[in-house]
Motif scaffolding. Structure first.
Motif, PDB file in Angstrom:
ATOM      1  N   THR A  90      74.736 -39.278  95.649  1.00  7.94           N
ATOM      2  CA  THR A  90      74.092 -39.205  94.333  1.00  7.94           C
ATOM      3  C   THR A  90      72.675 -38.647  94.404  1.00  7.94           C
ATOM      4  OG1 THR A  90      73.343 -41.492  94.559  1.00  7.94           O
ATOM      5  CG2 THR A  90      75.434 -41.122  93.424  1.00  7.94           C
ATOM      6  N   ALA A  91      72.207 -38.357  95.607  1.00  2.00           N
ATOM      7  CA  ALA A  91      70.855 -37.795  95.740  1.00  2.00           C
ATOM      8  C   ALA A  91      70.803 -36.416  95.088  1.00  2.00           C
ATOM      9  CB  ALA A  91      70.473 -37.698  97.212  1.00  2.00           C
ATOM     10  N   ARG A  92      69.729 -36.154  94.383  1.00  2.00           N
ATOM     11  CA  ARG A  92      69.589 -34.889  93.667  1.00  2.00           C
ATOM     12  C   ARG A  92      68.557 -33.961  94.298  1.00  2.00           C
ATOM     13  NH1 ARG A  92      73.681 -36.279  92.405  1.00  2.00           N
ATOM     14  NH2 ARG A  92      74.513 -36.877  90.365  1.00  2.00           N
ATOM     15  N   THR A  93      67.676 -34.502  95.100  1.00  2.22           N
ATOM     16  CA  THR A  93      66.649 -33.667  95.738  1.00  2.22           C
ATOM     17  C   THR A  93      66.641 -33.920  97.234  1.00  2.22           C
ATOM     18  OG1 THR A  93      64.967 -35.381  95.352  1.00  2.22           O
ATOM     19  CG2 THR A  93      65.193 -33.654  93.687  1.00  2.22           C
ATOM     20  N   GLU A  94      66.446 -32.855  97.984  1.00  2.90           N
ATOM     21  CA  GLU A  94      66.369 -32.993  99.428  1.00  2.90           C
ATOM     22  C   GLU A  94      65.018 -33.590  99.826  1.00  2.90           C
ATOM     23  OE1 GLU A  94      67.189 -29.335 101.390  1.00  2.90           O
ATOM     24  OE2 GLU A  94      69.358 -29.543 101.146  1.00  2.90           O
ATOM     25  N   GLY A  95      64.924 -33.950 101.106  1.00  2.34           N
ATOM     26  CA  GLY A  95      63.675 -34.492 101.603  1.00  2.34           C
ATOM     27  C   GLY A  95      62.582 -33.444 101.636  1.00  2.34           C
ATOM     28  N   SER A  96      61.402 -33.867 101.978  1.00  3.71           N
ATOM     29  CA  SER A  96      60.275 -32.947 102.051  1.00  3.71           C
ATOM     30  C   SER A  96      60.480 -31.926 103.164  1.00  3.71           C
ATOM     31  CB  SER A  96      58.984 -33.733 102.296  1.00  3.71           C
ATOM     32  OG  SER A  96      59.032 -34.363 103.565  1.00  3.71           O
ATOM     33  N   VAL A  97      59.623 -30.911 103.150  1.00  2.00           N
ATOM     34  CA  VAL A  97      59.707 -29.880 104.189  1.00  2.00           C
ATOM     35  C   VAL A  97      59.511 -30.494 105.568  1.00  2.00           C
ATOM     36  CG1 VAL A  97      58.642 -27.771 105.052  1.00  2.00           C
ATOM     37  CG2 VAL A  97      58.895 -28.106 102.592  1.00  2.00           C
ATOM     38  N   ALA A 145      67.486 -36.365 104.815  1.00  2.54           N
ATOM     39  CA  ALA A 145      66.908 -35.023 104.665  1.00  2.54           C
ATOM     40  C   ALA A 145      67.744 -34.114 103.762  1.00  2.54           C
ATOM     41  CB  ALA A 145      66.729 -34.379 106.036  1.00  2.54           C
ATOM     42  N   PHE A 146      69.071 -34.237 103.838  1.00  2.00           N
ATOM     43  CA  PHE A 146      69.944 -33.273 103.154  1.00  2.00           C
ATOM     44  C   PHE A 146      70.878 -34.001 102.192  1.00  2.00           C
ATOM     45  CE2 PHE A 146      69.100 -31.753 107.517  1.00  2.00           C
ATOM     46  CZ  PHE A 146      68.286 -30.686 107.207  1.00  2.00           C
ATOM     47  N   ILE A 147      70.992 -33.490 101.001  1.00  2.00           N
ATOM     48  CA  ILE A 147      71.762 -34.180  99.957  1.00  2.00           C
ATOM     49  C   ILE A 147      73.254 -33.943 100.083  1.00  2.00           C
ATOM     50  CG2 ILE A 147      69.832 -34.141  98.335  1.00  2.00           C
ATOM     51  CD1 ILE A 147      71.113 -31.764  96.962  1.00  2.00           C
ATOM     52  N   VAL A 148      73.671 -32.918 100.810  1.00  2.41           N
ATOM     53  CA  VAL A 148      75.098 -32.590 100.879  1.00  2.41           C
ATOM     54  C   VAL A 148      75.734 -33.037 102.194  1.00  2.41           C
ATOM     55  CG1 VAL A 148      74.875 -30.644  99.303  1.00  2.41           C
ATOM     56  CG2 VAL A 148      74.561 -30.274 101.756  1.00  2.41           C
ATOM     57  N   TYR A 149      74.953 -33.633 103.093  1.00  7.99           N
ATOM     58  CA  TYR A 149      75.505 -33.956 104.408  1.00  7.99           C
ATOM     59  C   TYR A 149      76.422 -35.165 104.338  1.00  7.99           C
ATOM     60  CZ  TYR A 149      76.044 -35.330 109.218  1.00  7.99           C
ATOM     61  OH  TYR A 149      76.602 -35.677 110.414  1.00  7.99           O
ATOM     62  N   GLU A 150      77.532 -35.100 105.088  1.00  6.68           N
ATOM     63  CA  GLU A 150      78.424 -36.242 105.304  1.00  6.68           C
ATOM     64  C   GLU A 150      78.887 -36.219 106.747  1.00  6.68           C
ATOM     65  OE1 GLU A 150      81.639 -37.066 102.741  1.00  6.68           O
ATOM     66  OE2 GLU A 150      80.560 -36.592 100.895  1.00  6.68           O
TER      67      GLU A 150
END
Length: 235
Positions: A90-97, A145-150
């Protein structure tokens, strides 16, 4: 008033009983007979430098198998409690740089460090549980860090099953060779006196068991993380 009197009498009885129990303990005498036995014989009997890990995996390895089983049951329980028909990130934004860049570069080193911890558990402070937790921390970084990782669920499930069976197989081989479960048949068969102590390829089956435990703990904790960061899809 009656309750207070009963409480005082109860405390006096318990205090008298404790005083009698401690009075029978010889003052100033070393009672750590079992612990001293481990310290005196751990190198000759296991080939390990780290006496703590030798006790955990070798002398009481059957108990450690129970701990791994408890972790498996806990992981299964978390999965059952958090299970939904459809779950997704459900995360919509990735982590910081800083987080994303650091994760890309640090992730392989986190895995290597986790492997180092459980492979060298018989030589240095460490072992399967902290090594597996370190590996799971690497996958936690990816989730942060990444919103699409599984995590690769199928690969993790296969690995978890194989290493769990591996622990039992190593123990059963010891049962067949030495007459009891988790008999250290590797150390008893191939060690070269005490000249091999302190090297990586020493410690009998302790490095093997810790590798198994590290992989199992790492995959199970990563699975728990995966379950906790996902939410039910609202249709």
């Amino acid at each position: 008033m009656v309750k207070r009197a009963l409480a005082i009498i109860t405390l006096l009885i318990i205090g008298y009983w404790l005083a009698q129990a401690f009075a029978g303990v010889p003052f100033g005498q070393d009672k750590m007979l079992v612990g001293q036995y481990y310290l005196n014989h751990v190198k000759a009997q296991t080939g390990a430098i780290n006496a703590v890990t030798a006790v955990v995996v070798n002398y009481r390895g059957f108990d450690t198998l129970g701990e791994v089983t408890v972790l498996f049951i806990a992981s299964t329980g978390v999965g059952a409690l958090l299970w939904k028909r459809k779950k997704t990130r459900t995360a919509r934004t990735e982590g910081s740089v800083v987080l994303t860049t650091g994760t890309r570069y640090l992730f392989p080193f986190v895995l290597i460090f986790g492997a180092y911890i459980f492979i060298h558990g018989h030589l240095t402070p460490g072992g399967g549980f902290p090594g597996g937790a370190t590996i799971a921390t690497g996958f936690l970084l990816l989730y942060m860090a990444f919103i699409v990782y599984e995590i690769p669920h199928k690969g993790f499930e296969v690995t978890e099953g194989i290493v769990g069976m591996g622990y039992v197989v190593v123990g059963l081989i010891g049962l067949m060779i030495g007459g009891y479960f988790l008999f250290d048949w590797i150390w008893q068969t191939w060690h070269v006196g005490t000249n091999n102590i302190g090297r990586l390829l020493s410690g009998g089956f302790i490095p093997v068991i810790y590798t198994i435990i590290g992989l199992k703990v790492g995959t199970e904790l990563s699975g728990i993380i995966d379950n906790m960061v996902k939410e039910e899809v609202k249709e």
